[in-house]
Scaffold this motif. Structure first.
Motif, PDB file in Angstrom:
ATOM      1  N   MET A 131      22.565 -59.936  38.712  1.00  0.00           N
ATOM      2  CA  MET A 131      23.314 -59.048  39.592  1.00  0.00           C
ATOM      3  C   MET A 131      24.136 -58.102  38.736  1.00  0.00           C
ATOM      4  O   MET A 131      24.667 -58.490  37.705  1.00  0.00           O
ATOM      5  N   LYS A 132      24.272 -56.882  39.217  1.00  0.00           N
ATOM      6  CA  LYS A 132      25.220 -55.999  38.562  1.00  0.00           C
ATOM      7  C   LYS A 132      26.621 -56.450  38.945  1.00  0.00           C
ATOM      8  O   LYS A 132      26.859 -56.851  40.072  1.00  0.00           O
ATOM      9  N   CYS A 133      27.505 -56.367  37.997  1.00  0.00           N
ATOM     10  CA  CYS A 133      28.891 -56.712  38.283  1.00  0.00           C
ATOM     11  C   CYS A 133      29.405 -55.886  39.461  1.00  0.00           C
ATOM     12  O   CYS A 133      29.134 -54.689  39.550  1.00  0.00           O
ATOM     13  N   ALA A 134      30.148 -56.521  40.352  1.00  0.00           N
ATOM     14  CA  ALA A 134      30.617 -55.833  41.553  1.00  0.00           C
ATOM     15  C   ALA A 134      31.715 -54.816  41.269  1.00  0.00           C
ATOM     16  O   ALA A 134      32.042 -54.015  42.130  1.00  0.00           O
ATOM     17  N   CYS A 135      32.255 -54.852  40.090  1.00  0.00           N
ATOM     18  CA  CYS A 135      33.232 -53.838  39.698  1.00  0.00           C
ATOM     19  C   CYS A 135      32.511 -52.496  39.581  1.00  0.00           C
ATOM     20  O   CYS A 135      31.522 -52.387  38.870  1.00  0.00           O
ATOM     21  N   LYS A 150      29.212 -51.620  34.117  1.00  0.00           N
ATOM     22  CA  LYS A 150      27.760 -51.506  34.045  1.00  0.00           C
ATOM     23  C   LYS A 150      27.091 -52.817  33.696  1.00  0.00           C
ATOM     24  O   LYS A 150      25.889 -52.873  33.525  1.00  0.00           O
ATOM     25  N   CYS A 151      27.861 -53.832  33.555  1.00  0.00           N
ATOM     26  CA  CYS A 151      27.293 -55.093  33.095  1.00  0.00           C
ATOM     27  C   CYS A 151      26.445 -55.755  34.169  1.00  0.00           C
ATOM     28  O   CYS A 151      26.715 -55.639  35.348  1.00  0.00           O
ATOM     29  N   ALA A 176      38.424 -60.384  34.266  1.00  0.00           N
ATOM     30  CA  ALA A 176      39.150 -59.119  34.383  1.00  0.00           C
ATOM     31  C   ALA A 176      38.579 -58.264  35.507  1.00  0.00           C
ATOM     32  O   ALA A 176      39.320 -57.661  36.289  1.00  0.00           O
ATOM     33  N   CYS A 177      37.271 -58.204  35.615  1.00  0.00           N
ATOM     34  CA  CYS A 177      36.647 -57.460  36.704  1.00  0.00           C
ATOM     35  C   CYS A 177      36.934 -58.121  38.043  1.00  0.00           C
ATOM     36  O   CYS A 177      37.223 -57.461  39.030  1.00  0.00           O
ATOM     37  N   ALA A 178      36.866 -59.427  38.082  1.00  0.00           N
ATOM     38  CA  ALA A 178      37.106 -60.145  39.333  1.00  0.00           C
ATOM     39  C   ALA A 178      38.512 -59.903  39.843  1.00  0.00           C
ATOM     40  O   ALA A 178      38.755 -59.858  41.042  1.00  0.00           O
ATOM     41  N   ASN A 179      39.441 -59.722  38.934  1.00  0.00           N
ATOM     42  CA  ASN A 179      40.834 -59.471  39.310  1.00  0.00           C
ATOM     43  C   ASN A 179      41.096 -58.013  39.658  1.00  0.00           C
ATOM     44  O   ASN A 179      42.210 -57.654  39.996  1.00  0.00           O
ATOM     45  N   GLY A 187      35.635 -55.682  28.148  1.00  0.00           N
ATOM     46  CA  GLY A 187      35.456 -55.899  26.726  1.00  0.00           C
ATOM     47  C   GLY A 187      34.027 -55.806  26.241  1.00  0.00           C
ATOM     48  O   GLY A 187      33.770 -55.991  25.065  1.00  0.00           O
ATOM     49  N   HIS A 188      33.109 -55.501  27.123  1.00  0.00           N
ATOM     50  CA  HIS A 188      31.735 -55.362  26.695  1.00  0.00           C
ATOM     51  C   HIS A 188      31.506 -53.971  26.114  1.00  0.00           C
ATOM     52  O   HIS A 188      32.101 -52.999  26.561  1.00  0.00           O
ATOM     53  N   ASN A 189      30.650 -53.899  25.162  1.00  0.00           N
ATOM     54  CA  ASN A 189      30.290 -52.606  24.592  1.00  0.00           C
ATOM     55  C   ASN A 189      29.647 -51.746  25.672  1.00  0.00           C
ATOM     56  O   ASN A 189      29.002 -52.252  26.563  1.00  0.00           O
ATOM     57  N   ASP A 190      29.870 -50.435  25.583  1.00  0.00           N
ATOM     58  CA  ASP A 190      29.279 -49.487  26.523  1.00  0.00           C
ATOM     59  C   ASP A 190      29.864 -49.579  27.919  1.00  0.00           C
ATOM     60  O   ASP A 190      29.374 -48.955  28.833  1.00  0.00           O
ATOM     61  N   CYS A 191      30.857 -50.362  28.097  1.00  0.00           N
ATOM     62  CA  CYS A 191      31.407 -50.509  29.439  1.00  0.00           C
ATOM     63  C   CYS A 191      32.830 -49.965  29.440  1.00  0.00           C
ATOM     64  O   CYS A 191      33.643 -50.347  28.620  1.00  0.00           O
ATOM     65  N   ARG A 192      33.120 -49.067  30.345  1.00  0.00           N
ATOM     66  CA  ARG A 192      34.429 -48.410  30.348  1.00  0.00           C
ATOM     67  C   ARG A 192      35.274 -48.853  31.517  1.00  0.00           C
ATOM     68  O   ARG A 192      36.221 -48.182  31.888  1.00  0.00           O
ATOM     69  N   CYS A 193      34.922 -49.879  32.145  1.00  0.00           N
ATOM     70  CA  CYS A 193      35.736 -50.291  33.284  1.00  0.00           C
ATOM     71  C   CYS A 193      37.062 -50.877  32.805  1.00  0.00           C
ATOM     72  O   CYS A 193      37.214 -51.246  31.654  1.00  0.00           O
ATOM     73  N   GLY A 194      38.000 -50.940  33.706  1.00  0.00           N
ATOM     74  CA  GLY A 194      39.273 -51.554  33.360  1.00  0.00           C
ATOM     75  C   GLY A 194      40.389 -50.548  33.185  1.00  0.00           C
ATOM     76  O   GLY A 194      40.218 -49.374  33.339  1.00  0.00           O
TER      77      GLY A 194
END
Ligand SMILES: [Zn+2]
Ligand SMILES: [Zn+2]
Ligand SMILES: [Zn+2]
Length: 54
Positions: free
Chosen positions: A7-11, A15-16, A35-38, A47-54
């Protein structure tokens, strides 16, 4: 029958893709990390590479 296991992360800005077995389930949605769940309340990205969420 083929179970959906990835599944794609719901955030939205995340992009994870996570496997359901490893995902953090929150309100019937799957997230790649706490962190995404919160909802990034602490401004911390996942904290994943290529991911700018947060
Ligand atoms: Zn991410
Ligand atoms: Zn995420
Ligand atoms: Zn996120």
């Amino acid at each position: 029958m083929i179970a959906v296991t990835m599944m794609k992360c719901a955030c939205e800005s995340c992009k994870c893709v996570v496997s359901i077995a490893d995902a953090i389930k929150e309100n019937d949605q799957y997230y790649c990390c706490q962190a995404c769940a919160n909802g990034h309340v602490k401004g911390k990205g996942c904290g994943h590479n290529d991911c700018r969420c947060g």
